[in-house]
Design a protein around this motif. Structure first.
Motif, PDB file in Angstrom:
ATOM      1  N   GLU A 119       0.807  -1.209   0.000  1.00 49.54           N
ATOM      2  CA  GLU A 119       0.000   0.000   0.000  1.00 49.54           C
ATOM      3  C   GLU A 119       0.849   1.272   0.000  1.00 49.54           C
ATOM      4  O   GLU A 119       0.366   2.335  -0.398  1.00 49.54           O
ATOM      5  N   THR A 120       2.079   1.173   0.428  1.00 44.52           N
ATOM      6  CA  THR A 120       3.019   2.311   0.411  1.00 44.52           C
ATOM      7  C   THR A 120       4.292   1.883  -0.327  1.00 44.52           C
ATOM      8  O   THR A 120       5.400   2.192   0.097  1.00 44.52           O
ATOM      9  N   PHE A 121       4.099   1.193  -1.444  1.00 42.56           N
ATOM     10  CA  PHE A 121       5.219   0.522  -2.098  1.00 42.56           C
ATOM     11  C   PHE A 121       6.307   1.483  -2.558  1.00 42.56           C
ATOM     12  O   PHE A 121       7.497   1.239  -2.331  1.00 42.56           O
ATOM     13  N   ASP A 122       5.940   2.559  -3.232  1.00 40.57           N
ATOM     14  CA  ASP A 122       6.962   3.461  -3.770  1.00 40.57           C
ATOM     15  C   ASP A 122       7.885   3.980  -2.667  1.00 40.57           C
ATOM     16  O   ASP A 122       9.119   3.978  -2.809  1.00 40.57           O
ATOM     17  N   ARG A 123       7.300   4.414  -1.577  1.00 43.04           N
ATOM     18  CA  ARG A 123       8.098   4.928  -0.458  1.00 43.04           C
ATOM     19  C   ARG A 123       8.938   3.829   0.181  1.00 43.04           C
ATOM     20  O   ARG A 123      10.139   4.000   0.424  1.00 43.04           O
ATOM     21  N   ASP A 124       8.323   2.696   0.439  1.00 48.46           N
ATOM     22  CA  ASP A 124       9.024   1.626   1.155  1.00 48.46           C
ATOM     23  C   ASP A 124      10.103   0.981   0.294  1.00 48.46           C
ATOM     24  O   ASP A 124      11.194   0.658   0.782  1.00 48.46           O
ATOM     25  N   PHE A 125       9.808   0.796  -1.004  1.00 45.57           N
ATOM     26  CA  PHE A 125      10.824   0.185  -1.863  1.00 45.57           C
ATOM     27  C   PHE A 125      11.983   1.149  -2.088  1.00 45.57           C
ATOM     28  O   PHE A 125      13.133   0.719  -2.228  1.00 45.57           O
ATOM     29  N   ALA A 126      11.712   2.458  -2.114  1.00 41.31           N
ATOM     30  CA  ALA A 126      12.803   3.434  -2.209  1.00 41.31           C
ATOM     31  C   ALA A 126      13.730   3.310  -1.003  1.00 41.31           C
ATOM     32  O   ALA A 126      14.956   3.444  -1.129  1.00 41.31           O
ATOM     33  N   GLU A 127      13.160   3.046   0.174  1.00 45.20           N
ATOM     34  CA  GLU A 127      13.984   2.862   1.369  1.00 45.20           C
ATOM     35  C   GLU A 127      14.862   1.618   1.243  1.00 45.20           C
ATOM     36  O   GLU A 127      16.041   1.634   1.600  1.00 45.20           O
ATOM     37  N   VAL A 128      14.287   0.537   0.708  1.00 47.58           N
ATOM     38  CA  VAL A 128      15.077  -0.673   0.493  1.00 47.58           C
ATOM     39  C   VAL A 128      16.204  -0.407  -0.494  1.00 47.58           C
ATOM     40  O   VAL A 128      17.358  -0.785  -0.270  1.00 47.58           O
ATOM     41  N   CYS A 129      15.880   0.263  -1.601  1.00 49.56           N
ATOM     42  CA  CYS A 129      16.898   0.538  -2.620  1.00 49.56           C
ATOM     43  C   CYS A 129      18.036   1.381  -2.057  1.00 49.56           C
ATOM     44  O   CYS A 129      19.213   1.134  -2.354  1.00 49.56           O
ATOM     45  N   GLU A 130      17.692   2.367  -1.263  1.00 49.65           N
ATOM     46  CA  GLU A 130      18.735   3.196  -0.654  1.00 49.65           C
ATOM     47  C   GLU A 130      19.629   2.357   0.248  1.00 49.65           C
ATOM     48  O   GLU A 130      20.847   2.521   0.256  1.00 49.65           O
ATOM     49  N   ARG A 131      19.022   1.444   0.973  1.00 51.09           N
ATOM     50  CA  ARG A 131      19.784   0.618   1.916  1.00 51.09           C
ATOM     51  C   ARG A 131      20.710  -0.366   1.213  1.00 51.09           C
ATOM     52  O   ARG A 131      21.830  -0.600   1.668  1.00 51.09           O
ATOM     53  N   ILE A 132      20.279  -0.916   0.079  1.00 51.60           N
ATOM     54  CA  ILE A 132      21.101  -1.919  -0.604  1.00 51.60           C
ATOM     55  C   ILE A 132      21.990  -1.298  -1.677  1.00 51.60           C
ATOM     56  O   ILE A 132      22.793  -2.001  -2.304  1.00 51.60           O
ATOM     57  N   GLY A 133      21.844  -0.001  -1.923  1.00 52.30           N
ATOM     58  CA  GLY A 133      22.694   0.659  -2.903  1.00 52.30           C
ATOM     59  C   GLY A 133      22.249   0.464  -4.333  1.00 52.30           C
ATOM     60  O   GLY A 133      23.078   0.360  -5.237  1.00 52.30           O
ATOM     61  N   ALA A 134      20.936   0.442  -4.548  1.00 48.46           N
ATOM     62  CA  ALA A 134      20.378   0.329  -5.899  1.00 48.46           C
ATOM     63  C   ALA A 134      19.612   1.601  -6.225  1.00 48.46           C
ATOM     64  O   ALA A 134      19.136   2.296  -5.327  1.00 48.46           O
ATOM     65  N   PRO A 135      19.472   1.947  -7.504  1.00 48.61           N
ATOM     66  CA  PRO A 135      18.716   3.150  -7.865  1.00 48.61           C
ATOM     67  C   PRO A 135      17.272   3.040  -7.404  1.00 48.61           C
ATOM     68  O   PRO A 135      16.613   2.029  -7.621  1.00 48.61           O
ATOM     69  N   ALA A 136      16.783   4.081  -6.760  1.00 48.89           N
ATOM     70  CA  ALA A 136      15.398   4.098  -6.277  1.00 48.89           C
ATOM     71  C   ALA A 136      14.515   4.716  -7.339  1.00 48.89           C
ATOM     72  O   ALA A 136      13.960   5.809  -7.169  1.00 48.89           O
ATOM     73  N   VAL A 137      14.378   4.047  -8.462  1.00 45.10           N
ATOM     74  CA  VAL A 137      13.609   4.551  -9.589  1.00 45.10           C
ATOM     75  C   VAL A 137      12.212   3.950  -9.533  1.00 45.10           C
ATOM     76  O   VAL A 137      12.067   2.728  -9.502  1.00 45.10           O
ATOM     77  N   PRO A 138      11.165   4.780  -9.503  1.00 43.22           N
ATOM     78  CA  PRO A 138       9.805   4.231  -9.489  1.00 43.22           C
ATOM     79  C   PRO A 138       9.582   3.311 -10.672  1.00 43.22           C
ATOM     80  O   PRO A 138       9.983   3.616 -11.796  1.00 43.22           O
ATOM     81  N   THR A 139       8.963   2.186 -10.419  1.00 41.38           N
ATOM     82  CA  THR A 139       8.727   1.187 -11.441  1.00 41.38           C
ATOM     83  C   THR A 139       7.251   0.831 -11.458  1.00 41.38           C
ATOM     84  O   THR A 139       6.678   0.557 -10.412  1.00 41.38           O
ATOM     85  N   ALA A 140       6.647   0.841 -12.636  1.00 36.29           N
ATOM     86  CA  ALA A 140       5.240   0.455 -12.733  1.00 36.29           C
ATOM     87  C   ALA A 140       5.088  -1.007 -12.342  1.00 36.29           C
ATOM     88  O   ALA A 140       5.924  -1.842 -12.698  1.00 36.29           O
ATOM     89  N   PRO A 141       4.046  -1.353 -11.580  1.00 38.05           N
ATOM     90  CA  PRO A 141       3.848  -2.746 -11.172  1.00 38.05           C
ATOM     91  C   PRO A 141       3.786  -3.679 -12.370  1.00 38.05           C
ATOM     92  O   PRO A 141       3.164  -3.364 -13.388  1.00 38.05           O
ATOM     93  N   ARG A 142       4.465  -4.813 -12.273  1.00 37.23           N
ATOM     94  CA  ARG A 142       4.445  -5.808 -13.331  1.00 37.23           C
ATOM     95  C   ARG A 142       3.200  -6.681 -13.261  1.00 37.23           C
ATOM     96  O   ARG A 142       2.893  -7.401 -14.198  1.00 37.23           O
ATOM     97  N   ASN A 143       2.520  -6.634 -12.136  1.00 36.88           N
ATOM     98  CA  ASN A 143       1.308  -7.424 -11.930  1.00 36.88           C
ATOM     99  C   ASN A 143       0.138  -6.452 -11.904  1.00 36.88           C
ATOM    100  O   ASN A 143       0.071  -5.569 -11.079  1.00 36.88           O
ATOM    101  N   GLN A 144      -0.816  -6.614 -12.811  1.00 36.35           N
ATOM    102  CA  GLN A 144      -1.873  -5.624 -12.957  1.00 36.35           C
ATOM    103  C   GLN A 144      -2.796  -5.554 -11.747  1.00 36.35           C
ATOM    104  O   GLN A 144      -3.540  -4.593 -11.576  1.00 36.35           O
TER     105      GLN A 144
END
Length: 240
Positions: free
Chosen positions: A180-205
């Protein structure tokens, strides 16, 4: 037999079969298993895991919770998935003690309805006979069928229906994000693991927010009962 802690880099999945450990990795699991449960080398329970050695993380995959989106993001941005899509595997606790661990969860009712749409309405994933498959087009019927299963059993229960709280090592997870808060939470994960925090459209409709909130009282009650532990562990509001 050596009792030395294994190197995490030993653990990889096969290039041609991303769900199974390589022979070397499986041999290491077998060695640790033979050392005995009292050694505490391996996680007591098995999980569905993706592990990156380059970015030093363990992702506890929860089916129907943005798994395609996260995996696509890793592929797109050069994040290695050395253990790619391992299913129901135990892992050495000490070897990954300094790896970042994360998972994502979802409102249990949303997740259940999403699984029903995908695996029953759109497909006959559970291989029901024609008459049963027709009956299961009613979501309450599918919920009654699901309620007869032990949703904490892994292996034993289909991963799309298993308790989310059973698919995560809750004693060792560093971060649990929400769909429900995916963009914010996944950006936090990306920052922590050192990956680009680029918003990505869901692959599952069907994710996120793919469920019509107008559901029957019976379905709410069945889901609230089946996934009571998930509601308690993750703080979602029980449907009323």
């Amino acid at each position: 037999m050596s009792s030395a802690a294994p190197s995490p880099e030993v653990f990889r999945t096969r290039p041609g079969n991303r769900r199974r450990y390589t022979p070397d990795a499986q041999a290491e699991v077998d060695r640790l298993t033979a050392a005995g449960e009292e050694s505490g080398w391996l996680s007591p329970l098995a999980y569905n895991l993706t592990i990156s050695h380059s970015h030093r993380f363990v992702w506890y995959r929860v089916a129907k919770v943005a798994t395609r989106t996260i995996r696509h993001h890793c592929e797109t941005h050069g994040v290695s998935m050395d253990v790619d899509h391992a299913m129901r595997v135990r892992y050495p606790l000490t070897a990954f003690a300094d790896y970042y661990t994360f998972a994502f969860v979802r409102d249990p009712l949303d997740r259940f309805v999403s699984a029903w749409h995908d695996k029953v309405v759109d497909h006959n994933y559970y291989d029901f006979d024609p008459a049963t498959h027709e009956r299961m087009q009613v979501v309450e019927e599918f919920a009654r069928w699901t309620a007869a299963q032990d949703l904490s059993a892994v292996p034993g229960t289909d991963q799309h229906l298993t308790l989310q709280s059973r698919m995560i090592d809750l004693n060792r997870v560093d971060f649990v994000g929400r769909l429900e808060t995916f963009d914010r939470d996944f950006a936090e994960v990306c920052e922590r693991i050192g990956a680009p925090a680029v918003p990505t459209a869901p692959r599952n409709q069907t994710a996120p927010g793919g469920r019509d909130r107008r559901v029957s009282d019976e379905l709410r009650e069945l889901v609230a009962h089946m996934y009571r532990r998930d509601y308690q562990m993750f703080g979602y509001e029980v449907p009323a």
